[in-house]
Enzyme design. Structure first.
Site, mmCIF file in Angstrom:
data_model
loop_
_atom_site.group_PDB
_atom_site.id
_atom_site.type_symbol
_atom_site.label_atom_id
_atom_site.label_comp_id
_atom_site.label_asym_id
_atom_site.label_seq_id
_atom_site.Cartn_x
_atom_site.Cartn_y
_atom_site.Cartn_z
ATOM 1 N N ASN A 177 31.479 -13.674 78.499
ATOM 2 C CA ASN A 177 29.944 -13.666 77.552
ATOM 3 C C ASN A 177 29.945 -15.368 77.261
ATOM 4 O O ASN A 177 28.592 -15.557 77.030
ATOM 5 C CB ASN A 177 30.432 -13.090 76.173
ATOM 6 C CG ASN A 177 31.610 -13.388 75.431
ATOM 7 O OD1 ASN A 177 32.449 -14.004 76.149
ATOM 8 N ND2 ASN A 177 31.636 -13.263 74.320
ATOM 9 N N GLU A 272 42.345 -15.029 71.867
ATOM 10 C CA GLU A 272 41.191 -14.742 71.361
ATOM 11 C C GLU A 272 40.668 -13.507 71.788
ATOM 12 O O GLU A 272 40.233 -13.433 73.054
ATOM 13 C CB GLU A 272 40.111 -15.902 71.525
ATOM 14 C CG GLU A 272 40.427 -17.245 70.828
ATOM 15 C CD GLU A 272 40.721 -17.301 69.621
ATOM 16 O OE1 GLU A 272 40.052 -16.445 68.816
ATOM 17 O OE2 GLU A 272 41.095 -18.452 68.643
ATOM 18 N N CYS A 306 32.221 -12.077 70.123
ATOM 19 C CA CYS A 306 33.084 -11.576 69.522
ATOM 20 C C CYS A 306 33.007 -11.914 68.030
ATOM 21 O O CYS A 306 33.270 -10.893 67.358
ATOM 22 C CB CYS A 306 34.399 -12.256 69.945
ATOM 23 S SG CYS A 306 34.311 -14.157 69.707
HETATM 24 P P1 NAP Z 1 38.011 -9.050 79.850
HETATM 25 O O1 NAP Z 1 37.444 -7.843 80.453
HETATM 26 O O2 NAP Z 1 39.347 -8.801 79.069
HETATM 27 O O3 NAP Z 1 38.082 -10.126 80.785
HETATM 28 C C1 NAP Z 1 38.716 -11.446 80.385
HETATM 29 C C2 NAP Z 1 39.243 -12.316 81.532
HETATM 30 O O4 NAP Z 1 40.390 -11.513 81.937
HETATM 31 C C3 NAP Z 1 38.431 -12.089 82.693
HETATM 32 O O5 NAP Z 1 38.395 -13.647 83.326
HETATM 33 C C4 NAP Z 1 39.041 -11.086 83.682
HETATM 34 O O6 NAP Z 1 38.845 -11.277 84.750
HETATM 35 C C5 NAP Z 1 40.421 -11.168 83.218
HETATM 36 N N1 NAP Z 1 41.400 -10.117 83.474
HETATM 37 C C6 NAP Z 1 40.923 -8.875 83.639
HETATM 38 N N2 NAP Z 1 41.872 -7.978 83.712
HETATM 39 C C7 NAP Z 1 43.052 -8.909 83.732
HETATM 40 C C8 NAP Z 1 44.392 -8.726 83.837
HETATM 41 N N3 NAP Z 1 44.985 -7.448 84.174
HETATM 42 N N4 NAP Z 1 45.188 -9.766 83.908
HETATM 43 C C9 NAP Z 1 44.674 -10.918 83.691
HETATM 44 N N5 NAP Z 1 43.522 -11.263 83.695
HETATM 45 C C10 NAP Z 1 42.627 -9.945 83.590
HETATM 46 O O7 NAP Z 1 36.768 -9.390 78.520
HETATM 47 P P2 NAP Z 1 35.514 -9.544 79.046
HETATM 48 O O8 NAP Z 1 34.840 -8.235 79.146
HETATM 49 O O9 NAP Z 1 35.054 -10.594 80.085
HETATM 50 O O10 NAP Z 1 35.089 -10.238 77.544
HETATM 51 C C11 NAP Z 1 34.612 -9.453 76.505
HETATM 52 C C12 NAP Z 1 35.830 -9.485 75.530
HETATM 53 O O11 NAP Z 1 36.142 -10.975 74.971
HETATM 54 C C13 NAP Z 1 35.330 -8.901 74.085
HETATM 55 O O12 NAP Z 1 36.464 -8.003 73.730
HETATM 56 C C14 NAP Z 1 35.198 -10.212 73.203
HETATM 57 O O13 NAP Z 1 35.544 -9.534 71.964
HETATM 58 C C15 NAP Z 1 36.465 -11.020 73.721
HETATM 59 N N6 NAP Z 1 36.046 -12.401 73.200
HETATM 60 C C16 NAP Z 1 36.703 -12.739 72.207
HETATM 61 C C17 NAP Z 1 36.407 -13.982 71.581
HETATM 62 C C18 NAP Z 1 37.153 -14.667 70.520
HETATM 63 O O14 NAP Z 1 36.928 -15.628 69.926
HETATM 64 N N7 NAP Z 1 38.273 -13.825 69.758
HETATM 65 C C19 NAP Z 1 35.332 -14.756 72.317
HETATM 66 C C20 NAP Z 1 34.677 -14.194 73.308
HETATM 67 C C21 NAP Z 1 34.969 -12.896 73.703
HETATM 68 P P3 NAP Z 1 37.884 -10.387 85.708
HETATM 69 O O15 NAP Z 1 36.346 -10.572 85.142
HETATM 70 O O16 NAP Z 1 37.956 -11.091 87.211
HETATM 71 O O17 NAP Z 1 38.088 -9.085 85.520
#
Ligand code: NAP
Length: 511
Positions: A177, A272, A306
Site C-alpha cells: 500500500n 506493523e 492500516c
Molecule cells: P501481505 O499480504 O501480508 O504482504 C506483505 C509482504 O509480505 C509482501 O511483501 C508479501 O510478498 C510478503 N509475504 C506474503 N506472504 C509471505 C510469507 N508467507 N512469508 C513472508 N513474506 C510473505 O500484506 P499486503 O496485502 O501487502 O498489505 C496490506 C496489509 O498491511 C494490511 O493488513 C495492512 O493493515 C497492513 N499494513 C500495516 C501497516 C502498519 O503500520 N501497521 C502499514 C501498512 C500496511 P508478496 O507481495 O510477494 O506476496
C-alpha cells in the site's frame, strides 16, 4: 485513456542500469544483488490495478539469490557501519535531492503500479523526502549514556558507557500500500544506524522501491550494504528464518506477520500489522469536522491504509444529522482512473481485494445494514460506500476492510463506544470527536490502541509522532528516532577506575 503501462512515461536517466526495455517496450527490471543490477530468467509480471495493463516485469528470485543477498549484506555489514555520521548525513541529503529531482518518475510509477491517485502518489514521494531530511536530525540525538558507578557498593570506583550499536543485517519485508514510503522508512533508519539491509518489497508493486534503491546507490550507500530482491511470499519465509539476519522489520497483514514471527527464531522483530480504526463521534462534537475527517480517513487511497477509519460509532442522539453530513461529504470523492488529477478514489489493488470488500458489504446488508451509497464495482473500481445501522454481528465491524467503505453503527454513550473499540482484536488507531477535552483525554486513556487522535482522522504520515500496534496489530513502535532505537542494541562498557586511584588522587588535592 491509454492502457496503464509505462510506455507513455520517460523514467529519469539515472535509472537506466535498473531496467532494460523488451521488444514490446515493457521495462524488464533488475534486482540489486551483491552490488550489481542483475536480471533473472524467471519473471513476475507487475500489472496495473487500473486496467490490468502490463507495467513491467521483475525477477522472480529463488532461494539461491536470497542466500546471496543475505551473505552479501552480512559480509559487508561493516561497510556502512564505518562511515562516520557526518558522511551518512551527506549521503541522505544527496539521496533527498536525487529523489526530488526524479519526483515525476516516482509519481508515474506509483500511479500505474499501485493505482494511486496523483495527489496520493505525490504525497508518498514528499513523505519519503521528508523522512530523508528528518531521520538524520533524530539520529544525532541518539548518543547512549554515561552511568557513574557510585550508587551501589558493588560498583563504587567504576563507571560505564552505554553505547547504541547496529544490529548487523536488517531484513525489511514491505506491503503493497505504500511501496516507496513504508519500505524507505525501514531502510533509512536501518542504514543510518549502521546496519546493512536486505529488502523484499511486495511483488504487487515493487518498482518504486527498486528506483529508490538506485537513488541510494548513486547517493553513496555502499552497494553491498543494500540488497534488494523481488520474489513472492515464500521467499520472505526463507529470508525470515535466516540465522544471519539480526532483525526482521515487517509491515503487512496480521496473518503473514504471525507466520513470520513463528519461524523467525532469535531475532529482533518489528511488526506493523493490520488495523480496524474506529471513529467515535460523541454528541457534543463538531459534526462538520467529524464528517469531513471520517470520510477522508475512510476513503483516502480507497481505504487501503492500516490507519484508515473503518468503522464509525456515533452517539444515537446526533446520528441522523451526522449521517447526512457524511453523505454530502462523500459526493466530493470522485472515483475513476487515478491518472486523471481530479480523481480522489482509484482502484483497489486487485480483483481479490474487490471480492473481499464486496463480501464484507453484502454480509452487512444481509444482516440488516442499510446501504446509503455505493455498494457496486466495475473492474477493480469499488464505489465509495456508506452503510448505516450496521449491526454488531456484521463481519465489517470486526475485520480489516482495506476498501472505501464507511460502516456506521449507533451507540448509546461513550462507555459503549469504548467497550466496542476494545473488543477488537486489533489495536492500532482510533479517533474521537468531541469538544470536551477532558472527556477526550479519558477516552484516549481507556482505549487499547497504539495511537488515539482527537478531532482528526488517524494519520501516521511521516512518522513524526511514534505509532504502532497493540494486540493483533503488531509489536514495536515506528517513528523517526524511535525506529533508529529499534534498529540498534545497547553495548555496555564498564571501566574499573580503582587501580588508577582516581578518587584517592582527588582526595589528596583537598588536603
Ligand atoms: P501481505 O499480504 O501480508 O504482504 C506483505 C509482504 O509480505 C509482501 O511483501 C508479501 O510478498 C510478503 N509475504 C506474503 N506472504 C509471505 C510469507 N508467507 N512469508 C513472508 N513474506 C510473505 O500484506 P499486503 O496485502 O501487502 O498489505 C496490506 C496489509 O498491511 C494490511 O493488513 C495492512 O493493515 C497492513 N499494513 C500495516 C501497516 C502498519 O503500520 N501497521 C502499514 C501498512 C500496511 P508478496 O507481495 O510477494 O506476496
Amino acid at each position: 485513456m491509454m492502457k496503464a503501462n509505462l510506455s507513455e512515461v520517460k523514467l529519469g536517466e539515472i535509472f537506466e542500469p535498473v531496467y532494460s526495455l523488451t521488444s514490446s517496450r515493457v521495462p524488464d527490471f533488475k534486482i540489486l544483488l551483491d552490488g550489481q543490477w542483475v536480471a533473472l530468467e524467471q519473471r513476475i509480471e507487475v500489472r496495473s490495478p487500473i486496467d490490468n495493463g502490463l507495467v513491467a516485469t521483475v525477477p522472480s528470485a529463488t532461494e539461491k539469490e536470497a542466500e546471496r543477498a543475505v551473505v552479501s549484506s552480512y559480509e559487508n555489514r561493516n561497510s556502512i557501519r564505518t562511515i562516520p555520521a557526518v558522511g551518512k548525513i551527506d549521503i541522505f541529503q544527496r539521496a533527498r535531492e536525487l529523489l526530488l529531482e526524479n519526483k515525476d518518475s516516482f509519481v508515474s510509477v506509483l500511479v500505474r503500479e499501485a493505482g494511486k491517485p496523483i495527489s496520493n502518489a505525490e504525497g508518498e514521494v514528499k513523505s519519503t523526502a521528508e523522512r530523508l531530511k528528518l531521520t538524520p536530525e533524530d539520529y544525532g540525538k541518539i548518543r547512549g549514556e554515561h552511568i557513574p558507578g557510585d550508587w551501589s557498593d558493588e560498583t563504587v570506583g567504576t563507571s560505564a558507557d552505554v553505547l547504541r550499536e547496529p544490529l548487523g543485517v536488517v531484513l525489511a519485508i514491505s506491503p503493497f500500500n505504500y511501496p516507496l514510503y513504508i519500505t524507505a522508512t525501514k531502510v533509512i533508519p536501518a542504514l543510518l544506524a549502521g546496519n546493512s539491509v536486505v529488502v523484499k518489497p511486495s511483488s504487487k508493486d515493487p518498482l518504486a522501491f527498486l528506483l529508490f534503491a538506485r537513488i541510494l546507490q548513486v547517493a553513496g550507500i555502499p552497494s553491498r550494504a543494500l540488497n534488494v530482491i523481488t520474489g513472492r511470499g515464500p521467499l520472505g519465509e526463507y529470508l525470515g528464518r535466516h540465522e544471519k539476519i539480526s532483525m526482521l522489520t515487517f509491515t503487512g497483514s496480521t496473518e503473514v506477520g504471525r507466520r513470520l514471527a513463528s519461524i523467525a527464531g532469535l531475532k529482533r522483530l518489528h511488526m506493523e500489522l493490520g488495523g480496524k480504526g474506529s471513529a467515535i463521534v460523541l454528541a457534543d462534537a463538531d459534526l462538520d469536522l467529524a464528517a469531513q475527517e471520517t470520510v477522508k480517513g475512510s476513503l483516502s487511497y480507497s481505504g487501503q491504509r492500516c490507519d484508515a477509519v473503518s468503522r464509525v460509532l456515533v452517539e444515537q442522539k446526533v446520528a441522523d444529522i451526522f449521517v447526512k453530513e457524511i453523505l454530502k461529504e462523500v459526493e466530493g470523492y470522485k472515483l475513476g482512473d487515478p491518472r486523471d488529477p481530479s480523481v480522489k478514489v482509484g482502484p483497489l489493488i486487485d480483483s481479490s481485494a474487490v471480492e473481499r470488500v464486496h463480501g464484507l458489504v453484502t454480509d452487512a446488508t444481509g444482516r440488516g445494514a442499510e446501504l446509503l451509497a455505493g455498494g457496486k464495482y466495475e473492474g477493480n473500481f469499488y464505489q465509495p460506500t456508506v452503510l448505516d445501522h450496521v449491526p454488531f454481528d456484521a463481519r465489517i465491524m470486526w475485520e480489516e476492510t482495506f476498501g472505501p467503505v464507511i460502516p456506521i453503527a449507533r451507540i448509546r454513550d461513550v462507555d459503549e463506544a469504548i467497550a466496542l473499540a476494545n473488543k477488537s482484536r486489533f489495536g492500532l488507531d482510533s479517533c474521537v470527536f468531541t469538544n470536551n477535552i477532558n472527556l477526550a483525554r479519558k477516552v484516549a486513556k481507556r482505549i487499547e490502541e497504539g495511537e488515539v487522535t482527537i478531532n482528526a482522522a488517524p494519520r501516521h504520515g511521516v512518522g513524526y509522532y511514534p505509532f504502532g500496534g497493540n494486540k493483533d496489530s503488531g509489536i514495536g513502535r515506528e517513528g523517526i528516532g524511535y525506529s533508529i532505537e529499534e534498529m540498534t542494541r545497547l553495548k555496555t562498557i564498564v571501566y574499573n577506575w580503582r587501580p588508577a586511584k582516581v578518587w584517592a588522587d582527588l582526595t589528596k588535592e583537598n588536603q
